[in-house]
Design a protein around this motif. Structure first.
Motif, PDB file in Angstrom:
ATOM      1  N   ARG A 164       6.614  -7.743  -3.879  1.00  0.00           N
ATOM      2  CA  ARG A 164       5.379  -8.376  -4.670  1.00  0.00           C
ATOM      3  C   ARG A 164       4.949  -9.696  -3.939  1.00  0.00           C
ATOM      4  O   ARG A 164       3.888 -10.217  -3.962  1.00  0.00           O
TER       5      ARG A 164
ATOM      6  N   ALA B 266       3.268  -8.934  -0.855  1.00  0.00           N
ATOM      7  CA  ALA B 266       1.757  -8.381  -1.496  1.00  0.00           C
ATOM      8  C   ALA B 266       0.937  -9.815  -1.868  1.00  0.00           C
ATOM      9  O   ALA B 266      -0.303  -9.712  -1.675  1.00  0.00           O
TER      10      ALA B 266
ATOM     11  N   LEU C 258       1.275 -11.046  -4.630  1.00  0.00           N
ATOM     12  CA  LEU C 258       1.208 -10.816  -6.117  1.00  0.00           C
ATOM     13  C   LEU C 258       2.097 -11.654  -7.002  1.00  0.00           C
ATOM     14  O   LEU C 258       1.948 -12.357  -7.951  1.00  0.00           O
TER      15      LEU C 258
ATOM     16  N   PHE D 194      -0.907  -1.427  -1.770  1.00  0.00           N
ATOM     17  CA  PHE D 194       0.205  -1.727  -2.305  1.00  0.00           C
ATOM     18  C   PHE D 194       0.166  -0.465  -3.475  1.00  0.00           C
ATOM     19  O   PHE D 194      -0.901  -0.061  -3.843  1.00  0.00           O
TER      20      PHE D 194
ATOM     21  N   PHE E 182       1.719   1.436  -6.803  1.00  0.00           N
ATOM     22  CA  PHE E 182       2.857   1.243  -7.898  1.00  0.00           C
ATOM     23  C   PHE E 182       3.441   2.246  -8.272  1.00  0.00           C
ATOM     24  O   PHE E 182       3.361   3.461  -8.246  1.00  0.00           O
ATOM     25  N   GLN E 183       4.833   2.054  -8.873  1.00  0.00           N
ATOM     26  CA  GLN E 183       5.459   2.847  -9.550  1.00  0.00           C
ATOM     27  C   GLN E 183       4.802   3.922 -10.135  1.00  0.00           C
ATOM     28  O   GLN E 183       5.068   5.270 -10.410  1.00  0.00           O
TER      29      GLN E 183
ATOM     30  N   ALA F 288      -0.661   3.422 -11.498  1.00  0.00           N
ATOM     31  CA  ALA F 288      -1.787   2.328 -11.753  1.00  0.00           C
ATOM     32  C   ALA F 288      -3.357   2.738 -11.512  1.00  0.00           C
ATOM     33  O   ALA F 288      -4.103   1.905 -10.577  1.00  0.00           O
ATOM     34  N   LEU F 289      -3.617   3.908 -11.548  1.00  0.00           N
ATOM     35  CA  LEU F 289      -4.916   4.450 -11.250  1.00  0.00           C
ATOM     36  C   LEU F 289      -6.020   3.918 -12.500  1.00  0.00           C
ATOM     37  O   LEU F 289      -5.567   3.523 -13.470  1.00  0.00           O
ATOM     38  N   PHE F 290      -7.267   3.931 -11.846  1.00  0.00           N
ATOM     39  CA  PHE F 290      -8.081   3.451 -12.980  1.00  0.00           C
ATOM     40  C   PHE F 290      -8.544   4.770 -13.663  1.00  0.00           C
ATOM     41  O   PHE F 290      -9.138   5.774 -13.145  1.00  0.00           O
TER      42      PHE F 290
ATOM     43  N   ARG G 245      -1.252  12.324  -8.899  1.00  0.00           N
ATOM     44  CA  ARG G 245      -1.672  10.838  -9.042  1.00  0.00           C
ATOM     45  C   ARG G 245      -1.176   9.960  -8.118  1.00  0.00           C
ATOM     46  O   ARG G 245      -1.704   8.894  -7.588  1.00  0.00           O
TER      47      ARG G 245
ATOM     48  N   ARG H  53      -5.970   5.563  -2.341  1.00  0.00           N
ATOM     49  CA  ARG H  53      -6.796   4.496  -2.799  1.00  0.00           C
ATOM     50  C   ARG H  53      -6.329   3.561  -1.682  1.00  0.00           C
ATOM     51  O   ARG H  53      -7.327   2.588  -1.307  1.00  0.00           O
ATOM     52  N   ALA H  54      -4.935   3.220  -1.714  1.00  0.00           N
ATOM     53  CA  ALA H  54      -4.523   2.041  -1.033  1.00  0.00           C
ATOM     54  C   ALA H  54      -4.753   2.162   0.557  1.00  0.00           C
ATOM     55  O   ALA H  54      -5.167   1.105   1.272  1.00  0.00           O
TER      56      ALA H  54
ATOM     57  N   ASP I 279      -2.493  -2.475 -18.963  1.00  0.00           N
ATOM     58  CA  ASP I 279      -1.455  -2.371 -17.955  1.00  0.00           C
ATOM     59  C   ASP I 279      -1.780  -3.428 -16.862  1.00  0.00           C
ATOM     60  O   ASP I 279      -2.776  -3.337 -16.178  1.00  0.00           O
TER      61      ASP I 279
ATOM     62  N   GLU J   7      -0.447  -3.925 -14.220  1.00  0.00           N
ATOM     63  CA  GLU J   7      -0.465  -3.324 -12.971  1.00  0.00           C
ATOM     64  C   GLU J   7      -1.713  -2.683 -12.316  1.00  0.00           C
ATOM     65  O   GLU J   7      -2.191  -2.758 -11.137  1.00  0.00           O
ATOM     66  N   VAL J   8      -2.765  -2.250 -13.412  1.00  0.00           N
ATOM     67  CA  VAL J   8      -3.952  -1.978 -13.072  1.00  0.00           C
ATOM     68  C   VAL J   8      -4.998  -2.863 -12.442  1.00  0.00           C
ATOM     69  O   VAL J   8      -5.534  -2.829 -11.429  1.00  0.00           O
TER      70      VAL J   8
ATOM     71  N   THR K  57      -5.420  -6.026  -5.197  1.00  0.00           N
ATOM     72  CA  THR K  57      -4.720  -5.586  -3.943  1.00  0.00           C
ATOM     73  C   THR K  57      -5.768  -4.721  -3.191  1.00  0.00           C
ATOM     74  O   THR K  57      -5.806  -4.968  -1.783  1.00  0.00           O
ATOM     75  N   LEU K  58      -6.842  -4.188  -3.802  1.00  0.00           N
ATOM     76  CA  LEU K  58      -7.801  -3.417  -3.163  1.00  0.00           C
ATOM     77  C   LEU K  58      -8.870  -4.414  -2.606  1.00  0.00           C
ATOM     78  O   LEU K  58      -9.766  -3.966  -2.156  1.00  0.00           O
TER      79      LEU K  58
END
Lengths: 355, 278
Positions: free
Chosen positions: A46, A49, A51, A78, A80-81, A84-86, A142, A149-150, B168, B170-171, B177-178
């Protein structure tokens, strides 16, 4: 993009998560940060990144310092485990997100974005899913969307935080092979955080073993597995039999004479601990040399490709685990309750501070 | 063949609980409301139409529903900000602010009305500064809006807050990050997540405002055609023993509220159903 982590320390309150960590990653390498939970590997990721900010130390990407740079300027992907999709966007919109938020002057045209999304979905083999919503996909799908996406923003560095941690064993295996192939195609510098040693050893070019905020060892998968730097790494990378004191008087004497454990400078109270992997133990029905421990067979597990035999040492009463090939097991034909002699083919002796 | 009214379930008591629910809802909601319709039905259709379309009635609908709608929208905006601050930041006196949000719930509406009228009247705390600017709040439609905004605030905050809490992190980090900036993250990631809760909160604030009486009458001035709300008009009719006229207006309010609530529910269903189907 090459990475230089320079004496980074990070604390959360009084708890030191990263303790003066330094690390160099070459361009195009895929490095695994491996360690038990709470070892600081995710925090390090993190920090890379952007973060999190390190309390001390500096981060260089491609030779320029980025410690104070904003996340969006780092061009880092990045994953995520938990994906973290929209969830209110389709798969295609998720993948396109990084491109649609670009400033108008840098943003590609609508058709170019669509083209790019198609390309990326092809890369992660999800073209057919473009109009679905994340909730309609499986976990593995997913995570592939998250990866696409990344990749959409063409990052020079890809950071993966336990990307396969939430998936079941079979999908996890498939995906990590696929990730390795993808990495070989794209030649993008990658850092993968995992607590699964098998995953780290299989996927990465180099493995960084971490423990309690420190780096314990850095090396190729072969190096760290064959030559663990310390007891922690040895234990963490696979099953192990630990013999406190000595396997036998003679064996230690022999090692001393070979100078492997450098016994002359031994301090008072220091113990020697011998580590042997289960598959490095040899069984025989009769005593063939002095370097053997007499033991009773307690259980035999024949499931899988290897046979696991659990023994109990007759001297110390300690449990010993041995892994044999099926052929060797048939040759020996030992059953529960029988007495066998155990002999280590390879072993490592570590000195431990007094308890 | 038996009519299959329910899915076989391992949970016991379906029949009993459903029966009780229907009975209870009938007793508390349906029977009193049908009384409204029954009483109104003593009017002929033409009489009914005449009662509900007098200029005074129409002006009152416009004020009641208009001010309620505007109040709900104002609360939607500022209630979200308050919920955001309460969830996202830690600051001294936070629990005090959190408790303050509930005050419009707890305060007797008449007290709220008197207080608002006092501070917004031309010689009140706030009114004295607004008056020279030509802004009159108390005893005008603007006063009605102030009162309706006041009583609706907790509904929005209390519905948005838990959703924001569960959001969340993380979202948001993923969006960052994007390359998304704060505003883009807010607009593209947070708002869609909050939208259903925000709609519910606004619908509740609106519903409450439509039925509000106590706090409004003190600050509204209650001038017919100007600052008179429908509930007050109903009260006036009751005072004149015009029960059927009062229930006729009640029916109008009921039907309108129901249609609006249904519309909001549909909107909400539409905005969630798209991506929530597993």
């Amino acid at each position: 993009m090459s990475i230089q982590v320079d004496h980074v320390t990070k604390r959360f309150g009084t708890f030191t998560v990263l303790n003066d960590v330094s690390l160099h990653v070459e361009e195009g390498e895929l490095v695994a940060l491996l360690g038990p939970s709470g070892c600081g590997k995710t925090t390090l990721l993190r920090i890379l990144a952007g973060l999190e900010r390190p309390d001390q130390g500096r981060i260089f990407l491609q030779g320029t310092e980025v410690t104070d740079q904003r996340i969006s300027e780092r061009r880092v992907g990045f994953v995520f485990q938990h994906y973290a999709l929209f969830r209110h966007m389709t798969v295609a919109d998720n993948v396109a997100f990084g491109l649609t938020v670009l400033p108008r002057t840098q943003r590609p045209s609508e058709t170019r974005i669509q083209e790019k999304v198609r390309e990326l979905l092809g890369l992660v083999q999800l073209q057919a899913m473009a109009d679905r919503y994340p909730s309609q996909l499986s976990g593995g799908q997913r995570q592939r969307v998250a990866l696409a996406r990344a990749l959409a923003v063409e990052p020079k560095l890809l950071l993966l935080d336990e990307p396969f941690g939430a998936l079941d064993a079979k999908v996890r295996k498939e995906l990590r092979r696929w990730l390795r192939r993808l990495h070989d195609e794209l030649h993008i510098t990658g850092i993968l955080v995992t607590h699964d040693q098998e995953e780290a050893l299989e996927v990465a070019d180099r493995v960084v073993v971490m423990h309690q905020g420190n780096i314990e060892q850095i090396g190729t998968p072969d190096e760290v597995y064959e030559n663990p730097a310390n007891p922690f790494v040895y234990r963490f990378l696979g099953d192990v039999n630990v013999f406190h004191g000595r396997v036998s008087e003679e064996q230690i004497e022999q090692e001393r004479s070979e100078g492997r454990s450098g016994g002359t400078s031994e301090r008072a109270g220091e113990r020697e601990v011998t580590f042997v992997r289960p598959h490095d133990l040899e069984l025989s029905r009769s005593r063939t040399n002095d370097d053997q421990v007499e033991a009773t067979v307690r259980t035999v597990l024949t499931a899988g490709s290897r046979v696991r035999v659990e023994l109990m040492s007759q001297i110390s009463g300690q449990a010993i685990e041995v892994e044999l090939t099926k052929e060797r097991y048939r040759e020996l034909a030992v059953g529960e309750g029988e007495v066998v002699f155990v002999h280590p083919r390879h072993r490592r002796v570590f000195k431990m501070p007094p308890p | 063949m038996r009519l299959m009214l329910k899915q076989p379930s391992v949970l016991p008591g379906f029949g009993l609980t459903l029966g009780f629910s229907v009975f209870y809802l009938s007793l508390i909601v349906l029977i009193p409301l049908s009384g409204l319709f029954v009483k109104t039905s003593t009017l002929s259709w033409d009489q009914f139409w005449d009662v509900i379309t007098t200029p005074r009635a129409i002006a009152s609908y416009q004020l009641t529903f208009g001010a309620s709608m505007v109040g709900a929208i104002i609360n939607g905006l500022f209630g979200s900000i308050i919920a955001w601050v309460l969830v996202r930041y830690r600051f001294p006196g936070q629990s005090l602010v959190d408790a303050l949000v509930d005050l419009p719930f707890a305060l007797p509406t008449a007290v709220a009305g008197i207080t608002l009228a006092a501070i917004y009247s031309p010689n009140g705390w706030i009114g004295q500064y607004l008056d020279p600017l030509g802004i009159k709040v108390a005893f005008t439609p603007l006063g009605v809006l102030v009162a309706l905004t006041f009583i609706g605030l907790p509904f929005v905050v209390r519905t948005v807050q838990p959703v924001l809490q569960d959001l969340d992190r993380e979202v948001e980090e993923a969006a960052t990050t994007l390359g998304a900036n704060r505003w883009q993250t807010f607009r593209a990631v947070i708002v869609p997540e909050l939208w259903p809760a925000l709609l519910t909160g606004m619908a509740m604030a609106f519903a409450r405002a439509v039925g509000e009486y106590g706090s409004v009458i003190f600050i509204a001035g209650n001038m017919p055609l100007k600052s008179e709300i429908t509930p007050l008009l109903i009260m006036t009719k009751l005072d004149q023993y015009d029960y059927t006229g009062a229930t006729a207006l009640g029916v109008v309010m009921l039907v309108t509220s129901f249609v609006l609530a249904l519309a909001i529910n549909l909107l909400q269903w539409w905005s969630t159903a798209r991506h929530m189907n597993q």
